[in-house]
Design a protein around this motif. Sequence first.
Motif, PDB file in Angstrom:
ATOM      1  N   ARG A 293      49.132  39.518  58.129  1.00  0.00           N
ATOM      2  CA  ARG A 293      50.329  39.103  57.276  1.00  0.00           C
ATOM      3  C   ARG A 293      51.333  38.215  57.959  1.00  0.00           C
ATOM      4  N   PRO A 294      50.807  37.016  58.190  1.00  0.00           N
ATOM      5  CA  PRO A 294      51.779  36.146  58.881  1.00  0.00           C
ATOM      6  C   PRO A 294      52.825  35.587  57.828  1.00  0.00           C
ATOM      7  N   GLY A 295      54.081  35.488  58.252  1.00  0.00           N
ATOM      8  CA  GLY A 295      55.268  35.113  57.426  1.00  0.00           C
ATOM      9  C   GLY A 295      56.224  34.547  58.361  1.00  0.00           C
ATOM     10  N   LEU A 296      57.325  34.412  57.590  1.00  0.00           N
ATOM     11  CA  LEU A 296      58.577  33.802  58.367  1.00  0.00           C
ATOM     12  C   LEU A 296      58.988  34.976  59.426  1.00  0.00           C
ATOM     13  N   VAL A 297      59.502  34.467  60.341  1.00  0.00           N
ATOM     14  CA  VAL A 297      60.313  35.051  61.677  1.00  0.00           C
ATOM     15  C   VAL A 297      61.348  36.065  60.853  1.00  0.00           C
ATOM     16  N   PRO A 298      61.234  37.502  60.950  1.00  0.00           N
ATOM     17  CA  PRO A 298      62.215  38.386  60.423  1.00  0.00           C
ATOM     18  C   PRO A 298      63.429  38.235  61.015  1.00  0.00           C
ATOM     19  N   SER A 299      64.664  38.734  60.193  1.00  0.00           N
ATOM     20  CA  SER A 299      65.793  38.803  60.770  1.00  0.00           C
ATOM     21  C   SER A 299      66.059  39.859  61.537  1.00  0.00           C
ATOM     22  N   PRO A 300      67.077  40.050  62.501  1.00  0.00           N
ATOM     23  CA  PRO A 300      67.291  41.152  63.253  1.00  0.00           C
ATOM     24  C   PRO A 300      67.439  42.468  62.320  1.00  0.00           C
ATOM     25  N   GLU A 301      68.172  42.361  61.372  1.00  0.00           N
ATOM     26  CA  GLU A 301      68.458  43.316  60.497  1.00  0.00           C
ATOM     27  C   GLU A 301      67.088  44.010  59.873  1.00  0.00           C
TER      28      GLU A 301
END
Length: 379
Positions: A293-301
């Motif tokens: 499930r590659p995607g954008l790097v998630p935010s810290p939140e």
Amino acid sequence: MSGEDEEIRGSGETAGDGIRGTAPGTAPVPLSVLDLVTVGAGSTASAAVRTAVDIARTAERRGFHRYWVAEHHSMPGVASSSPAVLLAHLAAHTTRIRLGSGGVMLPNHAPLVIAEQFGTLEAMAPGRVDLGLGRAPGTDGATAAALRRTERLHEGADEFPQQLAELTRFLDDSFPDGHPYAKIHAVPGPVQATSQGGVQDPHRPPLWLLGSSGFSARLAGSLGLPFAFAHHFSAANTLPALDLYRASFRPSEVLAEPYALIGVAALAAESEQEARRQVMTGALSMVRLRTGRPGLVPSPEEAEAYRFNELERGFVDSWLGNVVHGTPDAVRQGLDDLAKRTGADELMITANAHGGAARLRSYELIADAYGLPAQGVRT
């Protein structure tokens, strides 16, 4: 040694010319940067490229030895699918730091194309271009097949030594008479010096072999080439691969003795808690990549809110065990220990975090921890 091995050695550069760096400040070995040009959730590829420029300029200003980008494909969170294009852009925004690929996945490309691309980069930034090469696809099998226009992926990896020999011949313009490619020349390249009125360019990009197992370690050693190992995602293989490289090493015109760098995932912040908060974004990104499930790097939140299942938690704990993170002093100690334990000749640091600001700050803090002086501010 086979004739093919002689071809791969090529003329290259002499030891100490662009390969061996100098340890800056109190660092145990030269420090460098590996940038995946990551794209965070809520951001864009354009912003990621701007951050790449900022990181390269910061690395140059603080005395890091080199800055590399890595070829990846079909990954929304990684904007480095075209290393040569990125490096051309970075060359226009830097003046001293070495720039290179960590690496170009050679089986995805015709060797002549790579020789032309990096010959062009060498013309743009003379004497500071590295050509790091890998034999993996840098993506999944279906994407690799689309890149190569073939389903013969395993054979492509097996043919890596032959592809490497061909690339070296193009870079050196050294195909023997009677070879089918004897009259084909990579331009920009040495053929221009032998043309009427031509002048020899004293540089050509030094070749590096990249690896995460023993194959490239043995090949790099037998050819007397510098070797870069991906400790940041294959830590269990680091010591065996480096031992194999050193045991296999044969002096060449490029190097009189082995030179090995290792890629290290490291992130420093003002507090241990903030460092942990930032690296968890990379941890969640890796979980998603490893589960298809590659995607954008998630935010810290988003990373803080995510509930890892038992299997994912085990992966994260293992992955974080190889990420040097914490306060600047803690990261310095971790890097010092790693350099001592592995005997690496250079550490290439990659920062895993969602935002460009956190990654930039990390490199500044690491530079401060080692007493690296600012070398002038570019405007």
